[in-house]
Motif scaffolding. Structure first.
Motif, PDB file in Angstrom:
ATOM      1  N   ILE A  20      -4.673  35.182  71.552  1.00 20.06           N
ATOM      2  CA  ILE A  20      -4.304  34.772  72.910  1.00 20.06           C
ATOM      3  C   ILE A  20      -5.486  34.971  73.837  1.00 20.06           C
ATOM      4  N   TRP A  21      -5.760  33.952  74.647  1.00 18.58           N
ATOM      5  CA  TRP A  21      -6.852  34.050  75.611  1.00 18.58           C
ATOM      6  C   TRP A  21      -6.298  34.315  77.014  1.00 18.58           C
ATOM      7  N   SER A  22      -6.953  35.239  77.700  1.00 21.56           N
ATOM      8  CA  SER A  22      -6.692  35.464  79.127  1.00 21.56           C
ATOM      9  C   SER A  22      -8.029  35.484  79.850  1.00 21.56           C
ATOM     10  N   ARG A  23      -7.976  35.188  81.129  1.00 18.98           N
ATOM     11  CA  ARG A  23      -9.207  35.250  81.924  1.00 18.98           C
ATOM     12  C   ARG A  23      -9.610  36.707  82.090  1.00 18.98           C
ATOM     13  N   THR A  72       1.320  40.533  65.267  1.00 21.30           N
ATOM     14  CA  THR A  72       0.030  41.088  65.696  1.00 21.30           C
ATOM     15  C   THR A  72      -0.603  40.145  66.718  1.00 21.30           C
ATOM     16  N   VAL A  73      -0.924  40.674  67.893  1.00 23.21           N
ATOM     17  CA  VAL A  73      -1.520  39.861  68.956  1.00 23.21           C
ATOM     18  C   VAL A  73      -2.977  40.274  69.156  1.00 23.21           C
ATOM     19  N   HIS A  74      -3.875  39.344  68.935  1.00 18.79           N
ATOM     20  CA  HIS A  74      -5.290  39.580  69.231  1.00 18.79           C
ATOM     21  C   HIS A  74      -5.545  39.010  70.628  1.00 18.79           C
ATOM     22  N   HIS A  75      -5.607  39.869  71.614  1.00 21.03           N
ATOM     23  CA  HIS A  75      -5.739  39.454  73.012  1.00 21.03           C
ATOM     24  C   HIS A  75      -7.213  39.497  73.403  1.00 21.03           C
ATOM     25  N   GLN A  76      -7.726  38.351  73.845  1.00 22.68           N
ATOM     26  CA  GLN A  76      -9.157  38.251  74.131  1.00 22.68           C
ATOM     27  C   GLN A  76      -9.417  37.844  75.578  1.00 22.68           C
ATOM     28  N   ALA A  77     -10.401  38.486  76.198  1.00 18.09           N
ATOM     29  CA  ALA A  77     -10.858  38.103  77.543  1.00 18.09           C
ATOM     30  C   ALA A  77     -11.923  37.022  77.396  1.00 18.09           C
ATOM     31  N   SER A 130      -3.041  30.242  75.734  1.00 12.68           N
ATOM     32  CA  SER A 130      -4.009  30.624  76.751  1.00 12.68           C
ATOM     33  C   SER A 130      -3.409  30.529  78.145  1.00 12.68           C
ATOM     34  N   PHE A 131      -3.889  31.391  79.010  1.00 10.29           N
ATOM     35  CA  PHE A 131      -3.649  31.325  80.455  1.00 10.29           C
ATOM     36  C   PHE A 131      -4.430  30.119  80.987  1.00 10.29           C
ATOM     37  N   TRP A 132      -3.847  29.369  81.935  1.00  8.75           N
ATOM     38  CA  TRP A 132      -4.597  28.265  82.542  1.00  8.75           C
ATOM     39  C   TRP A 132      -4.017  27.929  83.895  1.00  8.75           C
TER      40      TRP A 132
END
Length: 453
Positions: free
Chosen positions: A57-60, A83-88, A109-111
């Protein structure tokens, strides 16, 4: 007290500048990720009870990443087999190209809302999944996530326009903020403030073309319109826009404004020394008194926007974000499970907006777009010390309830700033009339953007 460290401006600019679950044998069913059928790719779900697998998952980056990271921990506890791989990630520079190439795609992703419509062909159609929540979701958010009748984003936050004001200065000028019911009342209040302080330009006008146009759209949304209709036809040449631009011109001609860039040095100086006392802006302006204004911290208050006509809507939306699931995501069902949790489930949205390690008072720069999460008597974040302990939650959710529906944001919206955004600045500088702005902007947007779309 919540102290966002990144102004919402930086969150919004990039987005408009251009343009779950390896379920294994799990219970969530979907069409094949990345399928090449001619229609939109649709997700469907049955149960999440046995969901398992991994998602990226992408976040800003910044404070919002930290907020979501903490909320995702709550999701992990509720779904221990996911399992969540959360990435900035620098989403504004990376996501659009990644969607097109299909390489190294995240599962979600956040958008920003304004970007979603232009990339719908690369996203999952979420219409059926959102159907159970549709009647309880802000009509505005549904509108801006819709393309050709289908929904491509999971609506997250809502950013109601509010009126921020200096309580002490209004009291000194004999202005009752409860009486600011219309924009004519706001001009009267500015005149009273200027009479007390001839150096004042009480009303903030935005000098940045991008934010200025976003602000204009907030005022248009308040009247139930927007730059383009549901079919993408331009509707700038209208009574609603002419009303706003004429009001701006009147305020400029009477020298009732301070024309500065959002929270830049000159803007902050005018807010601190009392020249500015009235700021019609989105709820994320709460960042200013909480983090940037030192001398006047505690003197600012907030109320609903005035209405354009007596009894009219008292707010409009300014900005906003959602979550998307790429059409070629490996585990789209699990991404949906996460976003459903964060947006529509009480433990999820409470984890996002409630008090936490990042914001001890809660995230107070927006409110949820999901109505059951937005009850006035059940605040998710605490009263704000920098607003004299005022209950911002109640003001914001009451205002949010009045935001009219909108039309989908056209893919060319960001490029229209070269015409409308710049011409709005010329109006604020006194070198264009409202008709000049409408005529010139309409002609150029139609010729250079709409006709080429």
């Amino acid at each position: 007290m919540s102290r966002p460290s990144v102004p919402r401006r930086s969150v919004l600019r990039g987005a408009l500048g251009v343009g779950a679950l390896a379920v294994g044998a799990g219970p969530l069913a979907a069409c094949a990720p990345g399928s090449t059928g001619s229609g939109p790719r649709k997700l469907t779900a049955t149960s999440s009870a046995s969901a398992k697998g991994e998602i990226t998952i992408w976040s800003r980056s910044g404070d919002l990443y930290k907020v979501f990271d903490a909320a995702i921990d709550t999701f992990r506890r509720a779904h221990p087999h996911v399992t969540v791989h959360h990435q900035a990630v620098d989403i504004d520079s990376k996501l659009a190209n990644t969607l097109i190439t299909g390489a190294d795609l995240p599962d979600g992703s956040f958008w920003d809302d304004a970007k979603i419509g232009s990339q719908a062909e690369h996203l999952y159609d979420l219409t059926d999944l959102i159907a159970p929540y549709r009647k309880d979701t802000s009509p505005y958010k549904l509108s801006v996530n819709t393309v050709d009748g289908r929904i491509y984003g999971v609506p997250w936050d809502l950013d109601p326009g509010l009126l921020w004001y200096r309580e002490d200065l209004l009291e000194d000028a004999g202005v009752d903020p409860a009486g600011l019911a219309t924009y004519d009342d706001l001009l009267d209040a500015a005149r009273a403030l200027k009479e007390r302080n001839p150096k004042a330009g009480p009303i903030h006008l935005e000098k940045d073309p991008f934010l200025g146009q976003l602000w204009l759209e907030m005022l248009a949304n308040q009247q139930g319109t927007s730059l383009a209709d549901a079919k993408g036809a331009l509707r700038l040449d209208s009574e609603e826009y002419r009303t706003i631009l004429t009001w701006v011109r009147s305020a400029v001609h009477e020298k009732l404004v301070t024309h500065t860039e959002y929270l830049k040095q000159g803007d902050l100086a005018a807010l601190e020394d009392g020249r500015q006392a009235l700021v019609p802006w989105a709820t994320w302006w709460s960042f200013a008194p909480q983090q940037l204004l030192k001398k006047t911290r505690g003197k600012w208050r907030v109320t609903r926007l005035p209405a354009w006509t007596a009894g009219g809507a008292r707010s409009g939306a300014m900005g906003g974000s959602s979550f998307i699931i790429p059409a070629k995501a490996k585990n789209p069902e699990l991404a949906w499970l996460l976003y459903e949790f964060l947006c529509f489930k009480q433990p999820g949205y409470s984890a996002v907006y409630g008090p936490g390690s990042v914001y001890p008072g809660g995230l107070n720069t927006s409110v949820p777009s999901y109505t059951p999460a937005r009850k006035a008597d059940k605040p998710l974040f605490k009263p704000v010390d920098a607003l004299g302990g005022q209950d911002l939650w109640k003001v914001a959710v009451d205002a949010a309830a009045t935001i009219p529906a909108a039309a989908p944001i056209p893919a060319w919206w960001g490029k229209s700033i070269d015409y409308l955004g710049n011409n709005l600045q010329r109006l604020m500088e006194g070198s264009m009339t409202p008709d000049d702005v409408i005529d010139d902007s309409t002609r150029k947007i139609q010729r250079n953007l709409v006709d080429r779309a």
